[in-house]
Design a protein around this motif. Structure first.
Motif, short mmCIF file in Angstrom:
data_model
loop_
_atom_site.label_atom_id
_atom_site.label_comp_id
_atom_site.label_asym_id
_atom_site.label_seq_id
_atom_site.Cartn_x
_atom_site.Cartn_y
_atom_site.Cartn_z
N LEU A 191 35.64 114.84 41.20
CA LEU A 191 35.05 115.05 39.89
C LEU A 191 35.92 115.85 38.93
CD1 LEU A 191 31.43 115.96 41.06
CD2 LEU A 191 32.23 113.79 40.12
N VAL A 192 36.73 116.76 39.43
CA VAL A 192 37.44 117.72 38.58
C VAL A 192 38.95 117.64 38.83
CG1 VAL A 192 37.72 120.17 38.04
CG2 VAL A 192 35.47 119.28 38.64
N THR A 193 39.71 117.60 37.76
CA THR A 193 41.15 117.74 37.84
C THR A 193 41.56 118.83 36.88
OG1 THR A 193 41.39 115.39 38.30
CG2 THR A 193 43.36 116.55 37.59
N LEU A 194 42.22 119.85 37.40
CA LEU A 194 42.65 120.95 36.55
C LEU A 194 43.81 120.50 35.66
CD1 LEU A 194 42.45 123.82 39.17
CD2 LEU A 194 40.79 123.22 37.42
N PRO A 195 43.88 120.98 34.42
CA PRO A 195 44.87 120.50 33.47
C PRO A 195 46.32 120.71 33.92
CG PRO A 195 43.29 121.95 32.38
CD PRO A 195 42.98 121.96 33.83
#
Length: 143
Positions: A21-25
């Motif tokens: 769900l999440v990908t850090l920039p």
């Protein structure tokens, strides 16, 4: 040991879902959409796995210290409870949730190794149960 492994399994199961769900920039420099096992291989390739291994070793230092001191009680309790949630009443709940976490992590890993899809991608592709049931009744597969 069951409590310790249950806590690890609960974190691992949560991590499998969060990475879908999440990908850090700041991951964009090296991350190209890998999931689960492929992400592990990518971390080993770029050297970030050593950082994770070092962090995990730091988490084990209190346990190793208890072993050296002879105060190991076998529960896997590090004494870290900033919210004050530890109680005898919640101990059974934590063990049951830990067991569920172990089963969930194992199931998600098996599914990934068989299909190559992460847990969120799998859940999003499950058809509506009611439409499957009505289709089975219409075709005579289910009466």
């Amino acid at each position: 040991a069951e409590v310790k492994h249950g806590r690890i399994a609960m974190l691992a199961a949560t991590g499998l879902i969060v990475q879908d769900l999440v990908t850090l920039p700041f991951y964009n420099k090296w991350y190209t959409g890998e999931k689960v096992w492929a992400l592990h291989d990518k971390l080993v390739k770029i050297g970030a796995a050593w950082q994770v291994l070092g962090f995990l070793f730091l988490l084990e230092v209190p346990f190793i210290q208890k072993c050296v001191d002879g105060t190991l009680d076998g529960t896997g309790d590090y004494g870290f409870d900033p919210l004050g949630l530890k109680s005898d009443r919640r101990a059974v709940t934590e063990i049951k949730n830990g067991r569920l976490g172990m089963i969930a992590f194992g199931g998600m890993m098996q599914h990934y190794l068989l299909t190559g899809k992460g847990p969120v991608q799998f859940i999003s592709q499950i058809p509506n149960f009611k439409s499957c049931t009505s289709a089975a009744i219409e075709t005579g597969l289910c009466v």
